[in-house]
Design an enzyme around this catalytic site. Structure first.
Site, PDB file in Angstrom:
ATOM      1  N   LYS A 186       8.452   1.714  -1.245  1.00 39.34           N
ATOM      2  CA  LYS A 186       7.948   1.699  -2.613  1.00 39.34           C
ATOM      3  C   LYS A 186       9.091   1.498  -3.628  1.00 39.34           C
ATOM      4  CE  LYS A 186       3.543   2.263  -1.649  1.00 39.34           C
ATOM      5  NZ  LYS A 186       3.303   2.876  -0.362  1.00 39.34           N
TER       6      LYS A 186
HETATM    7  C1  LIG Z   1       1.940   3.699   0.097  1.00 42.32           C
HETATM    8  C2  LIG Z   1       0.583   3.911  -0.419  1.00 42.32           C
HETATM    9  C3  LIG Z   1      -0.068   5.154  -0.373  1.00 42.32           C
HETATM   10  C4  LIG Z   1       0.444   6.323   0.409  1.00 42.32           C
HETATM   11  O1  LIG Z   1       1.729   6.689   0.153  1.00 42.32           O
HETATM   12  P1  LIG Z   1       2.627   7.420   1.279  1.00 42.32           P
HETATM   13  O2  LIG Z   1       3.729   7.985   0.457  1.00 42.32           O
HETATM   14  O3  LIG Z   1       3.093   6.363   2.223  1.00 42.32           O
HETATM   15  O4  LIG Z   1       1.793   8.461   1.920  1.00 42.32           O
HETATM   16  C5  LIG Z   1      -1.293   5.287  -1.000  1.00 42.32           C
HETATM   17  N1  LIG Z   1      -1.881   4.238  -1.597  1.00 42.32           N
HETATM   18  C6  LIG Z   1      -1.320   3.022  -1.634  1.00 42.32           C
HETATM   19  C7  LIG Z   1      -2.019   1.914  -2.342  1.00 42.32           C
HETATM   20  C8  LIG Z   1      -0.077   2.801  -1.022  1.00 42.32           C
HETATM   21  O5  LIG Z   1       0.466   1.582  -1.041  1.00 42.32           O
END
Ligand SMILES: *Cc1c(COP(=O)(O)O)cnc(C)c1O
Length: 400
Positions: A186
């Site tokens: 992210k």
């Molecule tokens: C990455 C992601 C999540 C979950 O995040 P994590 O930190 O990996 O648990 C939720 N929603 C979307 C759209 C994502 O891309």
């Protein structure tokens, strides 16, 4: 997309502040921690950055969704509407609180289609979860208007869009709350981690207590062990090392986005050479966090021919209609109701009869759109050679 490209001296310095005290826990240890509260500081700065009243740090973006849904009172018997193009985590969290996910089509924003949202609302709908996929905005104003008509709370899954805005206002601040992910791919990363922002103080209190076994965090003579509780909680606490990394990364986010925008513009210009090409609709181009570049071809066949040329040139793009983690029709485990629960709930009745059914053909608009869509992830550091190679590939694809 990835903040991991910029892990450096700033993150090291922040981490050393924590290791110098030896306190890895966000609460307590008042004598030992010498005033170092990295998670708390990260929450305060993240809220201020987004222009939100409160922020609650948690262990992941998935945990953020679960904590937020729980605090909103969502549970068994409820339906929660989200979109058929998202990461599996969005609906995993809905199932985890005992509710049932309902999926809408996406439109040319590649996010929730408000017209389909209207059709999917039932008497059991208790929450709407639009997702700001691939760094850019859902039609949040229209979605909020529909939600308000029905008195439904909106939770914005902003996991992929830290730093993205509409008219200068941060995504995640339009709904009752917004959730973020800081996982390894992210924009802002803490390795694992997540955040929820809200302007609703009582909602924030519920999240703060729920994520920490119900602890009410009221000062009392017994310290942490003497704290009271209003309801049953769980544990989704972020640790100090993550908070420390988050502080260093947050200071870099706007710079990351600026770099990505420059790279994305180069790719977009090159792609304009392709006859019949179209671009993903952006609600506010200036507020795009530019983590991805998405473009539309005429139809599925054209899209496949173009990607074949791009692949030959060493610059193949992602086609999300083939992606098993982000697209409804490829979620065979959801479609098949494959849960570890031996009762089969919520997909099967005790006798084995199907009670919750997901039809793979249920989202034809999304299928048709994703089949003709190609996506490049945009990074912060792209060498001139890499960019030039991608642009050359796009220009050659004009003849596909
Ligand atoms: C990455 C992601 C999540 C979950 O995040 P994590 O930190 O990996 O648990 C939720 N929603 C979307 C759209 C994502 O891309």
């Amino acid at each position: 997309m990835p903040g991991y490209e910029l892990i450096g001296e700033e993150e090291k310095r922040e981490i050393m502040d924590v290791l110098d005290t030896g306190v890895l826990f966000r609460y307590e240890f008042l004598d030992q921690r010498r005033g170092v509260f990295k998670v708390r500081q990260f929450e305060e700065r993240f809220a201020a950055y987004c222009g939100a009243g409160h922020a609650q740090a948690v262990t992941s973006g998935t945990a953020a969704l679960k904590v937020a849904l729980s605090a909103l009172g969502i549970g068994p018997g409820d339906e929660v509407i989200t979109q058929g193009f998202t990461f599996v985590a969005t609906w995993e969290a809905i199932l985890e609180v005992g509710a049932e996910p309902v999926f809408t089509e996406v439109d040319e924003t590649l996010n929730m289609d408000p017209a389909d949202l209207r059709r999917k609302i039932t008497a059991r709908t208790k929450c709407i979860v639009p997702v700001h996929m691939l760094g850019a905005q859902a039609r949040i104003a229209e979605i909020m208007a529909i939600a308000d008509e029905h008195g439904l709370p909106v939770l914005e899954d902003t996991a992929q869009a830290t730093g993205a805005r509409i008219g200068g206002r941060h995504l995640g601040t339009f709904g009752r709350c917004g959730t973020f992910s800081f996982d390894p791919v992210k924009t802002l990363t803490t390795g694992e981690g997540g955040m929820i922002i809200t302007n609703d103080e009582s909602l924030w209190r519920a999240m703060s207590e729920y994520h920490d076994h119900g602890h009410d965090h009221q000062v009392n003579p017994g310290g942490r062990g003497g704290e009271g509780r209003r309801f049953i909680g769980s544990n989704y606490r972020m640790m100090e090392l993550q908070g420390a990394i988050g502080l260093a990364q947050l200071a870099k986010v706007d710079g990351m986005i600026a770099a990505q925008k420059g790279h994305k513009n180069r790719l977009r210009e090159a792609a304009m050479a392709i006859p019949g090409v179209g671009f993903r609709q952006l609600v506010d181009e200036a507020g795009d966090s530019a983590t991805h570049f998405a473009f539309f071809l005429r139809d599925r066949e054209h899209c496949q021919r173009v990607n074949e040329v791009l692949r030959q040139e060493g610059a193949g793009a992602i086609n999300f209609s083939e992606n098993t983690w982000h697209y409804y029709a490829r979620w065979e485990h959801l479609l098949g109701g494959k849960t570890l629960a031996s009762s089969g709930y919520p997909f099967f009745e005790p006798g084995g009869r199907r009670r919750l059914l997901y039809d793979p053909q249920a989202l034809p608009q999304t299928a048709a759109l994703l089949q003709r869509t190609l996506v490049y992830p945009v990074s912060i550091r792209m060498s001139e050679e890499k960019l030039a190679q991608m642009c050359r590939a796009l220009q050659l694809a004009a003849k596909a």
